[in-house]
Each structure stands twice: as C-alpha cells, then as structure tokens.
Design an enzyme around this catalytic site. Structure first.
Site, mmCIF file in Angstrom:
data_model
loop_
_atom_site.group_PDB
_atom_site.id
_atom_site.type_symbol
_atom_site.label_atom_id
_atom_site.label_comp_id
_atom_site.label_asym_id
_atom_site.label_seq_id
_atom_site.Cartn_x
_atom_site.Cartn_y
_atom_site.Cartn_z
ATOM 1 N N ASN A 154 0.870 -1.234 0.086
ATOM 2 C CA ASN A 154 -0.034 -0.033 0.010
ATOM 3 C C ASN A 154 0.830 1.461 0.043
ATOM 4 O O ASN A 154 0.529 2.164 -0.461
ATOM 5 C CB ASN A 154 -0.939 -0.017 1.197
ATOM 6 C CG ASN A 154 -0.314 -0.174 2.386
ATOM 7 O OD1 ASN A 154 0.916 -0.379 2.676
ATOM 8 N ND2 ASN A 154 -1.172 0.332 3.677
ATOM 9 N N GLU A 252 4.988 -3.941 12.168
ATOM 10 C CA GLU A 252 4.063 -2.786 12.096
ATOM 11 C C GLU A 252 3.034 -3.593 11.248
ATOM 12 O O GLU A 252 3.027 -3.772 10.254
ATOM 13 C CB GLU A 252 4.654 -1.756 11.028
ATOM 14 C CG GLU A 252 5.957 -1.029 11.720
ATOM 15 C CD GLU A 252 5.814 -0.302 12.914
ATOM 16 O OE1 GLU A 252 4.603 0.149 13.332
ATOM 17 O OE2 GLU A 252 6.877 -0.200 13.688
ATOM 18 N N CYS A 286 -2.925 1.135 6.714
ATOM 19 C CA CYS A 286 -3.026 0.851 8.038
ATOM 20 C C CYS A 286 -3.613 1.732 8.991
ATOM 21 O O CYS A 286 -4.361 1.406 9.869
ATOM 22 C CB CYS A 286 -1.603 0.390 8.453
ATOM 23 S SG CYS A 286 -0.505 1.637 8.239
ATOM 24 N N GLU A 466 8.628 2.717 13.907
ATOM 25 C CA GLU A 466 9.327 3.063 12.497
ATOM 26 C C GLU A 466 9.333 4.667 12.575
ATOM 27 O O GLU A 466 8.594 5.433 13.207
ATOM 28 C CB GLU A 466 8.358 2.454 11.439
ATOM 29 C CG GLU A 466 9.451 2.055 10.314
ATOM 30 C CD GLU A 466 8.791 0.734 9.579
ATOM 31 O OE1 GLU A 466 9.682 0.054 9.416
ATOM 32 O OE2 GLU A 466 7.581 1.071 9.449
#
Ligand code: NAD
Length: 498
Positions: A154, A252, A286, A466
């Site tokens: 994505n 993640e 997400c 991250e």
C-alpha cells in the site's frame, strides 16, 4: 499503454534472473488488460544468495563513516526529486492509488532520505560521569549486520524507504523483499540508491512470494534484523520465528482506527477529515479511518453530510487527475471487502451508501468498489472490530467523550485515533486516554510525518516504532564503553564505598 518492464533481482551489485527461471506478472488494478511488470518468482536459493552478498558487503560498509553513508542517502533524495513524477505514475499503474497520493508516497521516501541523511552527522550516544575517578563512560550505536526487510503493497516506496534509510545509515546491509503486488515501485527506490553510489551488496532486492522469499529472510541465521510491515496474521508468525533466534525485530501491523466527533466540533472540518481518512487510498491504509463515533446530538446531521460528500466522490483510474478514489489492489482484496459488506448487513448495520463492486463503463476492467458507509452499528459488530482494508466505514452514535474513548479503545488494534472537538480539556483527555500509537486532534487518522515515530499498540505491533529517531533502536545496538585512565584497578560498586 506503456510497455511492461521485465524486472530482475539485484544481488551483490548484479541484476540477475531468478534461479528458478520463473516469473510472475503484475497487472494494472484499474485496467487489468495492462501488464505493468514481469518480475522474478524467486526461491530460497535467490534469497540465500542475497543474504550472502549482504554479509560480504557488511564489513566495509560497517566501517564507512556514518556521514559518508549519509551523503549517499542525500544524493538518493536529490535523484528521487528529479524522478518523482515518473515514479508516481509507475506506482499508480502498479497499485492504483490516485496520482496526488502516489506523488505523496514518493515524497515520503524523499523526506525519509533527507531526514536520515541529516542523522549521519548525529547518531548521538550519551556521555555520563563515572562513579569512579579517572574513568570515562559513554554509549554509541553499533550496527548489527544483515537486515531482512519485508514490505506491503500500500506504500510501496515510502515503507521500503522507512526501513532502508535508517538501516543503511546505521551501517547495516540489507535484503529487501517487496510485496507481490508492487515490485516495480520498490525496485525504483533501490535503483535510485544504486545510482546514488551505494557499493555492491549493501542493498539487495529479491522479488517473489512471501512464503518462499520472506520466510528465508526471517529464518536464516545470517539476518540479524527483521523488519516487517504487513498483516497481523503474518506478523505474528514472523515475530515468533525471529524471536526464536533472538533477532532485532520490528512489526508494523494492522489497524482499526477511529475518528471521534464531539457535538462542539466544526462538523464541516470533521466531515472533510472523515472522508479523506476513510476513502483516501480506497481505505487501504493501515491508518485508514474505518470507524467514526459521533456524539448523538449531531449524529444524524453528520451521517447525512458524510453521505452527501461520499456520493460526490469521483472514482476511476488514478492517472486521470479528476478521480479522487482509485481501484482496490487486487481481485482477492475486492472479494474480501464484499464479504465484509455482507457481514455488516447480516449483523444488522444500516448500509447507507455503496456496498458493491463497480464494474460498469470505464470501470469494467478494474477492481473498483464503491465507497461504503454503514450507520447505526454496534461497537461489538465484526465490521466495527476487524480490519477490512477497503473503502468501508462504520458510523456509531455515542453519549459523550467517555463512551467515545471506550469505543475507540475497545478493539484489538491500537494504531491511530482522532478526536474532533473545540474543547481543549476534551482534547487533552483524549491525547492521554486514547490507546493508540498515534493520536490526532482535529485531523483524520492518516497523515504521518517522517520525523516522528510511527507505530501502534496491542495487535498493531511489538512495541517498536518506525520513522523518527525511534527507528534507530531497531537498526542499531547500544554499546556501552568504559575507559579507566587511573592506572590501577578500580572496582565499580566496591571502591566507591570509602
Ligand atoms: P501481508 O502480511 O499479506 O504481506 C506483507 C509482506 O509479507 C509481503 O511482502 C508478503 O509477501 C510477505 N509475506 C507473506 N507471508 C510471509 C511469510 N510467511 N514470511 C515472511 N513474509 C511473508 O500484508 P499486505 O496484504 O501486503 O499488507 C496489508 C496489511 O499491512 C494490512 O494489515 C495493513 O494494516 C498492514 N500495514 C501496516 C502498516 C503499519 O505500519 N502498521 C503499514 C502498511 C500496511
């Protein structure tokens, strides 16, 4: 239609065919008649060769001064600026996001490379007094070794950049395994790093299926770091496998993000944010807004305005700048979204708009799904609990801030959440009490900036972050250094007692 590119793996500085000789195809999700890329269906041998190449390149790269490593990242950022438009167009053809968003994806990689390039002259450790005389104490960040980086489709350039930039800056070498749906966009980033002057073997890319290539990167003893972004199901497995070998591992994973709208909020701003949060990237983020919790006194008005604005959205091929919502990434995902709509109906939520695939006229050859709103849902329903990863949003009423926060926190995930309000006290309570890694006030759940930590709580990850400075902890190991220049034995905790 542009000619399809035939991609190769990059191993030890050489562009190579897969050992198997087998290839996979990637078609444009907005028009599946267009073949965008033919790419290697690599196997375990390819992955192992790439790990070996990264291991060979590690000793010299480890000793390359961090400011020199950073200069290469800086040059890569400059090159990416020049290619931004071409890479954005490749990405729209490859995974469907509208151009304005794919330009943003490339921009995020540019931002990350500049940010980490700046870090090359910092990489700060600490100095601290010793409890003993004539002794110095300090810490430095040490590189770890070879990293296996596994990424989703994505954000096919931004997410690889979130991993590669800090990984290389810290002195590690890497093998990247991009998602099956987006080999080209991730490869474009690797091409730029090579052009910017990265030595052979420092970065390697091996394309192919997760279970074949990704699994080797996770399980091979020689990778000491595993960084994974993707689904919670695969992430759980990756985390367990990496833990068995005590690797540095950051995960993640999924989200089920909520916007909370209080009665005192500016409703137009809240609707704008909800529309962007829910239907940007066709809901395939997400951090996508997949739940909206609205205070009861403004609930009907909010649902009505949101529905009107949703009806006006222009859906189609993302290369046409008039379109605001592109296709779903592939046929499998399209089916999954349709299944969730059926679940929502069966659970008794009210389908307000959308709810079906779109395949008429210009959309006939693509994987399009109508932006969909469910209203009057209960927080316990599956559509309000599970990640759908599509343009489907569920709106629920609530009585006040406490209930809104309880609903927001009442899911397994904890990535991003948002509160719309004009009340500063409510805003600060939400900032404190929302259990998610990212909290927005008067902005939607999407829109992270690279110099801040990114990640989530509970089933969204394993506590690492991250982006921002926090990501350096994934890609480096703290080393504590003591230098005693007293000329005799001094014992900590013992010789301090006199
Ligand atoms: P996915 O888990 O199916 O795949 C992610 C990557 O893992 C792909 O490269 C895939 O090939 C690889 N993979 C698959 N099986 C593997 C295995 N057994 N071992 C090693 N690697 C394997 O996820 P996806 O469909 O590509 O991405 C969508 C998911 O990613 C959603 O759940 C979304 O929420 C999540 N996501 C999270 C973030 C975040 O930062 N939290 C960002 C983007 C996407």
């Amino acid at each position: 239609m542009a000619k399809p590119e035939r991609l190769k793996n990059l191993i030890g500085g050489e562009w190579v065919e897969p050992r198997s000789g087998a290839y996979l195809e990637r078609h444009n999700p907005a028009d599946s008649r267009e073949l965008v890329a033919i790419y290697p269906a690599s196997n375990a041998e390819d992955a192992e060769a790439a790990i070996a190449a990264a291991q060979k390149a590690y000793p010299a790269w480890r000793l390359t001064p961090a400011p020199r490593r950073a200069e290469i990242l800086y040059r890569a950022a400059e090159l990416l600026v020049q290619r931004k438009e071409a890479f954005a167009r490749d990405m729209t053809r490859e995974m469907g996001k509208v151009l304005v968003e794919t330009r943003g994806d490339v921009q995020e990689a540019i931002d990350m490379l500049y940010f980490m390039a700046g870090e090359g002259r910092r990489l700060y450790g600490q100095t601290t007094p010793s409890e003993l005389a004539n002794k110095v104490c300090m810490t430095t960040r040490a590189p770890i070794g070879v990293a296996g980086l596994i990424t989703p489709w994505n954000f096919p350039m931004a997410i690889p950049s979130w991993k590669l930039a800090p990984c290389l800056l810290c002195g590690n070498t890497a093998v990247l395994k991009p998602a099956e749906d987006t080999p080209l966009s991730s490869l474009n980033l690797v091409r730029i790093l090579i052009e910017a002057g990265l030595p052979p073997g420092v970065v390697n890319i091996v394309m192919g299926r997760g279970a074949e290539v990704g699994a080797v990167l996770v399980n091979d003893e020689r990778t000491r770091i595993v960084s994974f972004t993707g689904s919670t199901t695969v992430g759980r497995q990756v985390g367990q496998q990496a833990a068995a070998r005590f690797k540095h591992c950051n995960l993640e994973l999924g989200g089920k993000n909520a916007i909370l709208v209080m009665a005192d909020a500016d409703l137009d701003v809240a609707v704008d944010g909800s529309l962007w949060g829910a239907f940007g990237t066709s809901g395939q983020r997400c951090t996508a807004t997949s739940r909206i919790v609205v205070e009861r006194s403004v609930y009907s008005k909010f649902v009505q305005r949101m529905t009107e604005r949703t009806r006006e959205l222009k859906i189609g091929n993302g290369l046409d700048e008039a379109h605001q919502v592109g296709p779903i990434v592939n046929a499998r995902q399209l089916e999954r979204i349709a299944e969730y709509v059926a679940i929502g109906r069966n659970e008794g939520a009210r389908l307000v708009i959308g709810g079906a695939a779109l395949n008429q006229g210009e959309l006939a050859h693509g994987h399009f799904f109508a932006p969909t709103i469910f209203a009057d849902a209960k927080p316990s329903m599956r559509i309000a609990q599970e990640e759908i990863f599509g343009p489907v949003v569920t709106i629920m009423p609530c009585d006040g801030l406490d209930e809104a926060i309880a609903i927001a926190n009442g899911v397994g995930y904890g990535l991003s959440s948002s509160l719309y309000t004009a009340n500063v006290n409510a805003a600060f309570r939400a900032l404190r009490d929302l259990e998610s890694g990212i909290v927005y006030i008067n902005a939607p759940t999407i829109g992270a900036e690279v110099h801040l930590p990114f990640g989530g709580m509970r089933n969204t990850g394993n506590g690492h972050r991250e982006s921002g400075m926090a990501t350096l902890d994934v890609y480096s190991e703290w080393k504590t250094l003591y230098v005693d220049y007293s000329g005799h034995l001094q014992r900590a905790q013992i010789d301090t007692q006199e």
